[in-house]
Scaffold this active site. Structure first.
Site, short mmCIF file in Angstrom:
data_model
loop_
_atom_site.label_atom_id
_atom_site.label_comp_id
_atom_site.label_asym_id
_atom_site.label_seq_id
_atom_site.Cartn_x
_atom_site.Cartn_y
_atom_site.Cartn_z
N GLU A 237 0.83 -1.21 0.00
CA GLU A 237 0.00 0.00 0.00
C GLU A 237 0.86 1.25 0.00
O GLU A 237 0.58 2.22 -0.72
CB GLU A 237 -0.93 -0.02 1.22
N HIS B 252 2.38 1.93 -3.38
CA HIS B 252 1.39 2.51 -4.28
C HIS B 252 1.22 4.00 -4.02
O HIS B 252 1.16 4.81 -4.95
CB HIS B 252 0.06 1.78 -4.11
N HIS C 282 -3.72 -8.01 -18.18
CA HIS C 282 -5.01 -7.49 -18.63
C HIS C 282 -5.05 -5.97 -18.52
O HIS C 282 -5.53 -5.28 -19.43
CB HIS C 282 -6.13 -8.12 -17.81
#
Length: 301
Positions: free
Chosen positions: A58, A61, A261
């Site tokens: 976290e 990020h 993706h």
């Protein structure tokens, strides 16, 4: 010298935005969104996170998002100062900076306050626009080769309004499908999933049409032909990566599949945006008698 600096700034902005997207996938997949508690920018009251993997994920990020915002502002200021002849570059840099900052603020608010699934999906959507504008900026600067004023392309490079409109619609529809996909991932609604599959099939048809027109009708325009090939390849790869994402659940490829993706999704939307801009520019070229009149008017001046 100034051109090289701006070019590498645009490249760096594009790369850091892609890294932010990847980190976002890791945070979502590992469920690390609240590993630092409901505090921002601190992590459990500290600037340096704890030793747990979740808090490190976290915090990484948050760190990359912060760097992306700072770099976007530096890039915008640099283009405003050094690229005064290229208003288009300045607009792309401004869009990038705006959406990078907005999505970072939304991420911070999501940590401190609970956010609804539509807002969280929009957070991903804004990040997508930020990356797309960064890639458009990088490709535009690279293609220009200088900071001189935009030069009108030759008349034989004119693109029809139908091609332009279909390309722009495909880019907008891609964003709508991606937002729906992000919403489904946050809500897990079966009805929304059916809508997403239908919309994805329609999107496949539109993008293949755009690619076909770019390759067959405008093969003499090098960048349009290349962009047509790229969007077709990415569009075909997108549903395949979606299937891989489902197959990889519970396997050692659990993290790799969604990152792939996301990579394909980000680049598909970004290249469709760039193709939309190029077809819009080329559709403005006067045709037939209009072109002749324009040439005469220039000669008389």
């Amino acid at each position: 010298m100034q051109y090289k600096v701006l070019k590498w700034l645009s490249y760096a902005s594009c790369m850091i935005m892609l890294l932010v997207s990847f980190n976002g996938v890791v945070v979502t997949r590992t469920g690390s969104g609240l590993e630092c508690g409901r505090e921002f920018p601190l992590c459990h009251g500290k600037f340096v996170p704890g030793t747990t993997i979740g808090s490190l994920i976290e915090y990484t990020h948050r760190l990359t998002a912060g760097i992306a915002g700072l770099l976007a502002l530096i890039t915008l200021i640099a283009f405003l100062v050094w690229a005064r002849k290229r208003r288009d570059f300045q607009i792309y840099a401004a869009i990038m900076a705006f959406f990078v900052i907005v999505q970072a603020i939304m991420g911070a608010l999501a940590v401190v306050f609970s956010q609804s699934p539509p807002i969280m999906a929009l957070h991903f959507g804004f990040a997508l626009i930020a990356f797309a504008s960064a890639l458009v900026l990088a490709l535009s600067v690279r293609r220009a080769g200088s900071l001189e004023r935009y030069q009108a392309p030759p008349a034989e490079h004119r693109v029809s309004k139908r091609t332009r409109n279909l390309t722009i619609f495909s880019a907008a529809f891609t964003y709508a499908v991606v937002y729906t996909g992000a919403l489904v991932s946050h809500t897990e609604l079966a009805k929304m999933s059916v809508v997403l599959h239908i919309a994805s099939a329609v999107l496949l048809l539109f993008v293949l049409m755009v690619g076909h027109m770019a390759i067959r009708n405008y093969g003499h325009i090098r960048d349009i032909r290349k962009l047509g090939i790229i969007v077709v390849v990415l569009m075909i790869a997108l549903p395949l990566s979606g299937v891989l994402n489902l197959v990889a659940l519970g396997s050692e490829y659990y993290m790799f599949a969604p990152m792939l993706h996301t990579l394909i999704t980000d680049f598909l939307f970004a290249f469709l945006c760039f193709l939309s801009i190029r077809t819009w520019e080329l559709s403005r070229i006067p045709a037939g008698e209009e072109a002749s009149a324009s040439v005469k008017k220039t000669a008389q001046a």
